[in-house]
Scaffold this active site. Structure first.
Site, PDB file in Angstrom:
ATOM      1  N   LYS A  70       0.826  -1.167  -0.034  1.00 31.89           N
ATOM      2  CA  LYS A  70      -0.072   0.113   0.176  1.00 31.89           C
ATOM      3  C   LYS A  70       0.924   1.150  -0.025  1.00 31.89           C
ATOM      4  O   LYS A  70       0.509   2.152  -0.716  1.00 31.89           O
ATOM      5  CB  LYS A  70      -1.088  -0.084   1.247  1.00 31.89           C
ATOM      6  N   ASP A 106      -9.732   2.092   2.726  1.00 31.21           N
ATOM      7  CA  ASP A 106      -9.769   1.544   4.142  1.00 31.21           C
ATOM      8  C   ASP A 106      -9.972   2.562   5.148  1.00 31.21           C
ATOM      9  O   ASP A 106     -10.835   2.034   6.282  1.00 31.21           O
ATOM     10  CB  ASP A 106      -8.068   1.218   4.607  1.00 31.21           C
TER      11      ASP A 106
END
Length: 284
Positions: A70, A106
């Site tokens: 990420k 997220d």
């Protein structure tokens, strides 16, 4: 049926076999009758940048990014949404005409999971300092949790994480604790590490020590298990603590990503049903 007109959305990570994202996204795609294929790829850590460039060259619609890529994805995209800028991590990429755009859905998933736990304020203990931790810390600090304790094996990585957050939220009260040390009675515990994921067990005695210190906390484990509760969630529930795993995060971050990819409203109930009979892992 896959044909020459089928669009591709990919999931890049390592490991990846545990993920329920393909099942969830394909259920939504099928429900809406879209000509899209969502495929998961296990990418060697040395080849992530090549995989990213290959997807863009192939004309893919976009990609989801999971552990451990990420932060590297954030460095690769041409443009960053405010969610990515705020966290320094990207879990969703849309390949557009003017270049790749990175998002961090997220943040949405973690906010929704904390709401489902019924806890949106107090003190917090965060385990980890990787890509998922960046989203979790942002949500905790922005929501006003204070103090926030962070436990991670690498203090250098934690300090980098805190430095980035302090640029945006300078008044956030954050304290770093040595790995294996826990504060007494945090309101919320979030596991944003890969501990508990298949093949990565907790150190002996770690969970008992953690939950002993966090006796009345509510627990959010960003990991999910193919066989029901994760070790952390199972241990917390046996102590009578409110605890949920990463399925709720997976659902809501996935729905947000789906809408970015397709510009269609995500069929949340369809996606939820697709992952309720699970056979999969972490928050992506």
């Amino acid at each position: 049926m896959i044909d020459a007109n089928t669009s591709l959305i990919a999931l890049l990570g390592n490991p990846i076999s545990h993920s329920l994202s393909p099942r969830m996204h394909m259920a939504a795609i099928s429900h809406l009758g879209l000509n899209i294929c969502y495929l998961a790829f296990c990418v060697p850590e040395s080849r992530f940048e090549s995989a990213f460039c290959g997807l863009e060259a192939l004309g893919a619609m976009g990609a989801n990014i999971t552990i451990p890529f990420k932060e590297r994805a954030f460095a690769l995209v041409d443009h960053s949404d405010i969610s990515a800028e705020a966290t320094g991590a990207v879990n969703t990429i849309v390949f557009a005409e003017n270049g790749s755009v990175g998002y961090n859905t997220d943040v949405i998933g973690i906010k929704e999971a904390l709401k489902s736990l019924g806890h949106t304020s107090g003190s917090a203990l965060l385990l980890g300092a990787g890509g998922a931790s960046r989203a979790a810390l942002h949500v905790l600090a922005e929501s006003g949790f204070s103090p926030i304790w962070i436990v991670n094996r690498s203090e250098d990585r934690v300090q980098k994480l805190i430095k980035g957050l302090k640029k945006r939220l300078p008044d956030a009260e954050i304290e770093v604790l040595p790995f294996g040390n826990f504060p007494p009675s945090p309101s919320v515990v979030i596991n944003a590490t890969s501990l508990g994921l298949q093949g990565n067990p907790y150190p002996e005695g770690f969970v008992d020590s953690l939950l002993g210190a966090a006796d009345c906390a509510k627990v959010l484990d960003l990991v999910y298990s193919p066989h029901g509760a994760t070790p952390l969630v199972d241990a917390a529930r046996r102590r009578g603590m409110a605890a949920i795993d990463g399925i709720e995060v997976l659902l809501h971050q996935g729905a947000a990503a789906f809408e970015l990819f397709t510009k269609e409203k995500a069929p949340l109930d369809v996606m939820r049903r697709a992952i309720e009979s699970r056979s999969g892992g972490e928050e992506a």
